[in-house]
Motif scaffolding. Structure first.
Motif, PDB file in Angstrom:
ATOM      1  N   PHE A 187      46.994  60.459  22.596  1.00  0.00           N
ATOM      2  CA  PHE A 187      48.305  60.812  23.137  1.00  0.00           C
ATOM      3  C   PHE A 187      49.361  60.868  22.034  1.00  0.00           C
ATOM      4  CE2 PHE A 187      52.401  59.391  24.918  1.00  0.00           C
ATOM      5  CZ  PHE A 187      52.629  60.430  25.817  1.00  0.00           C
ATOM      6  N   SER A 188      49.326  59.907  21.126  1.00  0.00           N
ATOM      7  CA  SER A 188      50.298  59.873  20.027  1.00  0.00           C
ATOM      8  C   SER A 188      50.141  61.080  19.111  1.00  0.00           C
ATOM      9  CB  SER A 188      50.150  58.578  19.228  1.00  0.00           C
ATOM     10  OG  SER A 188      50.341  57.445  20.053  1.00  0.00           O
ATOM     11  N   LEU A 189      48.887  61.424  18.801  1.00  0.00           N
ATOM     12  CA  LEU A 189      48.639  62.582  17.941  1.00  0.00           C
ATOM     13  C   LEU A 189      49.094  63.872  18.597  1.00  0.00           C
ATOM     14  CD1 LEU A 189      45.099  61.698  16.518  1.00  0.00           C
ATOM     15  CD2 LEU A 189      47.268  61.699  15.267  1.00  0.00           C
ATOM     16  N   ARG A 190      48.795  64.022  19.884  1.00  0.00           N
ATOM     17  CA  ARG A 190      49.191  65.237  20.576  1.00  0.00           C
ATOM     18  C   ARG A 190      50.706  65.348  20.710  1.00  0.00           C
ATOM     19  NH1 ARG A 190      48.042  65.192  25.486  1.00  0.00           N
ATOM     20  NH2 ARG A 190      46.766  63.317  25.775  1.00  0.00           N
ATOM     21  N   CYS A 191      51.363  64.224  20.985  1.00  0.00           N
ATOM     22  CA  CYS A 191      52.828  64.230  21.070  1.00  0.00           C
ATOM     23  C   CYS A 191      53.447  64.629  19.735  1.00  0.00           C
ATOM     24  CB  CYS A 191      53.343  62.864  21.501  1.00  0.00           C
ATOM     25  SG  CYS A 191      53.158  62.511  23.255  1.00  0.00           S
ATOM     26  N   SER A 192      52.920  64.036  18.660  1.00  0.00           N
ATOM     27  CA  SER A 192      53.431  64.369  17.327  1.00  0.00           C
ATOM     28  C   SER A 192      53.225  65.846  17.021  1.00  0.00           C
ATOM     29  CB  SER A 192      52.730  63.505  16.269  1.00  0.00           C
ATOM     30  OG  SER A 192      52.929  62.131  16.525  1.00  0.00           O
ATOM     31  N   SER A 249      57.013  72.746  29.692  1.00  0.00           N
ATOM     32  CA  SER A 249      55.620  72.476  30.052  1.00  0.00           C
ATOM     33  C   SER A 249      55.069  71.294  29.258  1.00  0.00           C
ATOM     34  CB  SER A 249      54.760  73.725  29.817  1.00  0.00           C
ATOM     35  OG  SER A 249      54.807  74.126  28.461  1.00  0.00           O
ATOM     36  N   SER A 250      55.399  71.192  27.968  1.00  0.00           N
ATOM     37  CA  SER A 250      54.923  70.074  27.160  1.00  0.00           C
ATOM     38  C   SER A 250      55.497  68.752  27.652  1.00  0.00           C
ATOM     39  CB  SER A 250      55.302  70.290  25.687  1.00  0.00           C
ATOM     40  OG  SER A 250      54.649  71.413  25.161  1.00  0.00           O
ATOM     41  N   CYS A 251      56.782  68.762  28.036  1.00  0.00           N
ATOM     42  CA  CYS A 251      57.377  67.543  28.598  1.00  0.00           C
ATOM     43  C   CYS A 251      56.658  67.127  29.873  1.00  0.00           C
ATOM     44  CB  CYS A 251      58.868  67.769  28.871  1.00  0.00           C
ATOM     45  SG  CYS A 251      59.879  67.847  27.378  1.00  0.00           S
ATOM     46  N   TRP A 252      56.266  68.090  30.685  1.00  0.00           N
ATOM     47  CA  TRP A 252      55.531  67.781  31.914  1.00  0.00           C
ATOM     48  C   TRP A 252      54.184  67.134  31.583  1.00  0.00           C
ATOM     49  CZ3 TRP A 252      56.821  68.680  37.147  1.00  0.00           C
ATOM     50  CH2 TRP A 252      55.785  68.390  38.045  1.00  0.00           C
ATOM     51  N   PHE A 253      53.462  67.715  30.610  1.00  0.00           N
ATOM     52  CA  PHE A 253      52.142  67.195  30.264  1.00  0.00           C
ATOM     53  C   PHE A 253      52.238  65.784  29.688  1.00  0.00           C
ATOM     54  CE2 PHE A 253      51.273  71.898  29.388  1.00  0.00           C
ATOM     55  CZ  PHE A 253      50.984  72.124  30.717  1.00  0.00           C
ATOM     56  N   MET A 254      53.237  65.558  28.847  1.00  0.00           N
ATOM     57  CA  MET A 254      53.393  64.227  28.267  1.00  0.00           C
ATOM     58  C   MET A 254      53.782  63.209  29.338  1.00  0.00           C
ATOM     59  SD  MET A 254      55.048  64.857  24.477  1.00  0.00           S
ATOM     60  CE  MET A 254      56.329  65.998  25.002  1.00  0.00           C
ATOM     61  N   ALA A 255      54.656  63.624  30.271  1.00  0.00           N
ATOM     62  CA  ALA A 255      55.028  62.718  31.366  1.00  0.00           C
ATOM     63  C   ALA A 255      53.824  62.414  32.242  1.00  0.00           C
ATOM     64  CB  ALA A 255      56.147  63.352  32.189  1.00  0.00           C
ATOM     65  N   ILE A 259      52.384  58.681  32.926  1.00  0.00           N
ATOM     66  CA  ILE A 259      52.224  58.145  34.281  1.00  0.00           C
ATOM     67  C   ILE A 259      50.798  57.658  34.495  1.00  0.00           C
ATOM     68  CG2 ILE A 259      52.174  58.779  36.731  1.00  0.00           C
ATOM     69  CD1 ILE A 259      54.522  60.650  36.154  1.00  0.00           C
ATOM     70  N   TYR A 260      49.842  58.432  33.999  1.00  0.00           N
ATOM     71  CA  TYR A 260      48.441  58.014  34.124  1.00  0.00           C
ATOM     72  C   TYR A 260      48.147  56.769  33.288  1.00  0.00           C
ATOM     73  CZ  TYR A 260      43.597  57.863  32.593  1.00  0.00           C
ATOM     74  OH  TYR A 260      42.349  57.441  32.238  1.00  0.00           O
ATOM     75  N   ARG A 261      48.636  56.762  32.036  1.00  0.00           N
ATOM     76  CA  ARG A 261      48.290  55.684  31.124  1.00  0.00           C
ATOM     77  C   ARG A 261      48.863  54.347  31.567  1.00  0.00           C
ATOM     78  NH1 ARG A 261      45.113  53.282  29.297  1.00  0.00           N
ATOM     79  NH2 ARG A 261      44.075  55.275  29.432  1.00  0.00           N
ATOM     80  N   PHE A 262      50.129  54.367  32.033  1.00  0.00           N
ATOM     81  CA  PHE A 262      50.786  53.116  32.414  1.00  0.00           C
ATOM     82  C   PHE A 262      50.780  52.877  33.920  1.00  0.00           C
ATOM     83  CE2 PHE A 262      52.635  54.250  28.291  1.00  0.00           C
ATOM     84  CZ  PHE A 262      52.372  53.085  27.590  1.00  0.00           C
ATOM     85  N   ASP A 263      50.057  53.719  34.655  1.00  0.00           N
ATOM     86  CA  ASP A 263      49.862  53.506  36.092  1.00  0.00           C
ATOM     87  C   ASP A 263      51.203  53.334  36.813  1.00  0.00           C
ATOM     88  OD1 ASP A 263      48.283  53.363  38.306  1.00  0.00           O
ATOM     89  OD2 ASP A 263      47.980  51.198  38.191  1.00  0.00           O
ATOM     90  N   LEU A 264      52.153  54.246  36.488  1.00  0.00           N
ATOM     91  CA  LEU A 264      53.482  54.151  37.089  1.00  0.00           C
ATOM     92  C   LEU A 264      53.483  54.616  38.538  1.00  0.00           C
ATOM     93  CD1 LEU A 264      55.590  55.525  34.108  1.00  0.00           C
ATOM     94  CD2 LEU A 264      55.083  53.149  34.676  1.00  0.00           C
TER      95      LEU A 264
END
Length: 318
Positions: A187-192, A249-255, A259-264
């Motif tokens: 996730f960090s690599l893709r965000c960067s 679209s990128s903001c949507w994918f990162m969000a 949400i998945y990673r932190f089980d929000l």
């Protein structure tokens, strides 16, 4: 803890995705026909690296929408789990790699329009083909890491969602420390990567728009310069539109990943919503590609004129 449940029904998914994917596929197949057609003038011929970038973008759009249509069918037909996994991860892979092709087109037009003076930019411009080919190759290799992790993630989700599997070993579960660190690294690599792409897009678009704005009066005085200015302005506006589309679209994918990673929230567990966003992004990218490339746009106009002419001839033959 899961505080809310947000999901898209299979029927709604099919209603939204089937017509959009079908239209996108038809347009991209038309683009392929135009690329291999040799009836245009030399001024509309796409040369390397532009034809490679455009071809890569078309290929990504085709792969994404073919897999998406298959994904729609899987909700109504029983198929092996491996087919669902392959289709789902290929959709993400095609979406992510299409970003680099769009970035390459933006950068290519920047070098075509704006005179560069900085030594680094001069070096890039003189070696633009090598730079673009290396960028596309790195992009495909870079996202293979996400490809394999997405395959495992899809297996875990699909096993629970469709097979009600309770036999997943504890050392492979998504909650393990190893998988948590791997997904966090990915996730960090893709965000960067996406933020770097966004920054380059913004910089190239801003520089191009600033250059055209400064020279608008001098270009309007000459007919040939005015025609070239209109073409450059159209390309710049479409590049800006592509950047805006990419940003949202990128903001949507990162969000969605957060949400998945932190089980929000229990949000989009089957990925139907995020697939719909990718399909809409692909559709928008296809429209921008068709409007931005003279070869595609002029051939589409000729095609419409031919249809109109044939429609007028039909009543006469009767």
């Amino acid at each position: 803890m899961n505080s809310s449940y947000i999901e898209m029904s299979p029927l709604a998914f099919a209603i939204v995705n089937v017509p959009v994917s079908a239209a996108t596929l038809l347009m991209n197949m038309f683009f392929i026909y135009c690329m291999f057609s040799s009836q245009d003038g030399s001024e509309n011929v796409q040369k390397p690296p532009l034809n490679v970038l455009v071809g890569s973008l078309i290929g990504c759009n085709l792969l994404l929408n073919i897999c998406n249509l298959m994904f729609v069918v899987y909700y109504f037909v029983d198929v092996p789990i491996w087919m669902i996994i392959i289709s789902s991860v290929l959709i993400f892979y095609a979406m992510r790699t299409s970003v680099t092709a769009s970035l390459g087109v933006n950068v290519f037009y920047y070098f075509q329009i704006v005179p560069v003076r900085h030594p680094c930019l001069i070096c890039l411009k003189t070696r633009i083909k090598l730079f673009m080919y290396m960028m596309l190759s790195f992009d495909r290799i870079f996202f293979l890491f996400s490809f394999f992790l997405s395959a495992i993630r899809s297996y875990l989700f699909i096993s629970v969602e469709y097979l009600n599997s309770s036999s997943i070993p504890d050392n492979i579960t998504d909650d393990s420390i190893v998988w948590h660190n791997l997904f966090l690294t990915d996730f960090s690599l893709r965000c960067s990567y996406f933020w770097v792409c966004l920054g380059i897009m913004l910089a190239s678009n801003t520089a191009t728009a600033h250059y055209l704005w400064r020279h608008v009066k001098s270009m309007e005085g000459n007919s040939s310069s005015a025609l070239r200015y209109r073409k450059q302005k159209r390309v710049t506006l479409l590049s800006i539109t592509q950047t805006v589309l990419f940003f949202f679209s990128s903001c949507w994918f990162m969000a969605d990943d957060l949400i998945y990673r932190f089980d929000l929230a229990y949000f989009d567990p089957t990925g139907r919503i995020v697939c719909s966003v990718m399909v809409i992004y692909s559709f928008g990218t296809t429209i921008i590609l068709g409007l931005g490339q003279s070869k595609f746009r002029l051939r589409a106009v000729d095609f419409v004129k031919t249809l109109v002419r044939l429609s007028h001839k039909v009543p006469e033959s009767k």
